[in-house]
Scaffold this active site. Sequence first.
Site, PDB file in Angstrom:
ATOM      1  N   LYS A   1      -8.142   9.162   1.726  1.00  0.00           N
ATOM      2  CA  LYS A   1      -9.016   8.427   0.798  1.00  0.00           C
ATOM      3  C   LYS A   1      -9.584   9.326  -0.294  1.00  0.00           C
ATOM      4  O   LYS A   1      -9.985  10.470  -0.043  1.00  0.00           O
ATOM      5  CB  LYS A   1     -10.144   7.781   1.617  1.00  0.00           C
ATOM      6  CG  LYS A   1     -11.195   7.011   0.855  1.00  0.00           C
ATOM      7  CD  LYS A   1     -10.638   5.947  -0.054  1.00  0.00           C
ATOM      8  CE  LYS A   1      -9.725   4.965   0.639  1.00  0.00           C
ATOM      9  NZ  LYS A   1      -8.986   4.106  -0.348  1.00  0.00           N
TER      10      LYS A   1
ATOM     11  N   ASP B   1      -3.429   9.339   5.305  1.00  0.00           N
ATOM     12  CA  ASP B   1      -2.506   8.241   4.976  1.00  0.00           C
ATOM     13  C   ASP B   1      -1.066   8.703   4.942  1.00  0.00           C
ATOM     14  O   ASP B   1      -0.140   7.936   5.158  1.00  0.00           O
ATOM     15  CB  ASP B   1      -2.893   7.603   3.648  1.00  0.00           C
ATOM     16  CG  ASP B   1      -4.012   6.615   3.884  1.00  0.00           C
ATOM     17  OD1 ASP B   1      -5.164   7.077   4.021  1.00  0.00           O
ATOM     18  OD2 ASP B   1      -3.728   5.409   4.014  1.00  0.00           O
TER      19      ASP B   1
ATOM     20  N   ARG C   1       0.883  -1.180   0.000  1.00  0.00           N
ATOM     21  CA  ARG C   1       0.000   0.000   0.000  1.00  0.00           C
ATOM     22  C   ARG C   1       0.922   1.232   0.000  1.00  0.00           C
ATOM     23  O   ARG C   1       1.329   1.717   1.055  1.00  0.00           O
ATOM     24  CB  ARG C   1      -0.906   0.030   1.253  1.00  0.00           C
ATOM     25  CG  ARG C   1      -1.866  -1.122   1.473  1.00  0.00           C
ATOM     26  CD  ARG C   1      -3.032  -1.243   0.505  1.00  0.00           C
ATOM     27  NE  ARG C   1      -3.800  -0.073   0.189  1.00  0.00           N
ATOM     28  CZ  ARG C   1      -4.873   0.366   0.866  1.00  0.00           C
ATOM     29  NH1 ARG C   1      -5.290  -0.275   1.929  1.00  0.00           N
ATOM     30  NH2 ARG C   1      -5.536   1.440   0.469  1.00  0.00           N
TER      31      ARG C   1
HETATM   32  O1  MRU Z   1      -7.826   2.412   1.507  1.00  0.00           O
HETATM   33  P1  MRU Z   1      -7.982   2.513   2.989  1.00  0.00           P
HETATM   34  O2  MRU Z   1      -9.293   2.022   3.487  1.00  0.00           O
HETATM   35  O3  MRU Z   1      -6.804   1.895   3.711  1.00  0.00           O
HETATM   36  O4  MRU Z   1      -7.924   4.079   3.282  1.00  0.00           O
HETATM   37  C1  MRU Z   1      -7.956   4.507   4.611  1.00  0.00           C
HETATM   38  C2  MRU Z   1      -8.019   5.970   4.769  1.00  0.00           C
HETATM   39  O5  MRU Z   1      -7.988   6.719   3.826  1.00  0.00           O
HETATM   40  C3  MRU Z   1      -8.022   6.482   6.176  1.00  0.00           C
HETATM   41  O6  MRU Z   1      -8.715   7.701   6.251  1.00  0.00           O
HETATM   42  C4  MRU Z   1      -6.586   6.705   6.656  1.00  0.00           C
HETATM   43  O7  MRU Z   1      -5.787   5.583   6.436  1.00  0.00           O
HETATM   44  C5  MRU Z   1      -6.536   7.075   8.079  1.00  0.00           C
HETATM   45  S1  MRU Z   1      -6.898   5.719   9.149  1.00  0.00           S
HETATM   46  C6  MRU Z   1      -6.763   6.253  10.740  1.00  0.00           C
END
Ligand code: MRU
Length: 364
Positions: free
Chosen positions: A271, A260, A113
């Site tokens: 996201k 992220d 990721r």
């Molecule tokens: O693709 P994802 O579901 O891993 O994306 C997650 C997000 O965008 C969250 O807002 C971010 O990781 C913060 S989690 C505390």
Amino acid sequence: MTKDMVVPTIRFVAGAIEIIDQTLLPSQYRIISIKTIDELGDVIFRLAIRGAPALGLAGAYGLLLAVEEKWAGEGMHFFDEGGVDLSSFPRDVTLPEVREVVSRAADSIAGTRPTAVNLVWAIERLKRVAARQWASTEALLTALYREARLIHQEDLEMCRRLGRHGAVLLKDGEAVLTHCNAGGLATSGYGTALGVIFAAVEAGKRIQVFADETRPLLQGARLTAWECLQRGIAVTVVCEGAAGYVLSKGLVSAVIVGADRIAANGDTANKIGTLNLAVIASRYGVPFYVAAPSSTIDPAIVTGERIPIEMRPGSELRQCLGIDSTPPGAGAFNPAFDVTPNELISAIITEKGVFYRPFDDLIG
Ligand code: MRU
């Protein structure tokens, strides 16, 4: 589940990583036990575990898993929730061999990721610990275990602290819009954006949550709504396109999201769809808050333009809940994250406090 219980997002138990399969929520609550690095790569890629801080924990525990996979015999294990037992670890294994296995696992997990910086951050922490241990394989393995457990414990504490800092920004009776899932499921078990809301509720404030559905994988509708209800917090799901209506009509008085990766200047990757919310919030004068532990800040990246954006398979768009949602032959473009420029962010909340533009003091 009681108000004080945290969601056990991830655990390292008897030589295996246990996670809640987040792809099945809310219709099924199923725990998966992961025993190999290949399985770990698979669950991370298909978002059975997701959210930047939770990915960091998966990465850290992944390095312990690699050691189990390589050297633990049938029915044996070296690491457990309660501690380390190396009595069955083969005596003839050398330090360079352990390093090699750990480093190969680190390389294979780190790229799964690419936007979520916590994944690489946690793996690098374990690698640094490994680099300092030359006394014995036992000392190295024990140090790796302790660091992974420390990251887990620290994440929980950081979320609690940032929750308390952010809760001050929310008033009793407020309605708040959030995007994706930045709750217990995305962290060690409390949450960042949702952690702020939970802390406000724990402080006695009545908070109503609007959960943005979050296309294409519905983390808001499925996971955020589920977590709020587990805690008895009123939640209303809105479809992605409703954000403009909700904000223009004053139905919410704040937007709060997780992150992220945050660049040194405060530009924030989160996201896909977060940028849209920030633009609309700015247009209607609604405060837009980012909540994240300091482990999500990447001091090596000066501005958001340099943050790598994960591109996901088009198949996630072509189907919705198992049914074709586009005609055969239609193209599908599926960036998983976008970057919100710092000028659209009212404040960034970390465990160290609340930071305001121009975010000069974010690092350090
Ligand atoms: O693709 P994802 O579901 O891993 O994306 C997650 C997000 O965008 C969250 O807002 C971010 O990781 C913060 S989690 C505390």
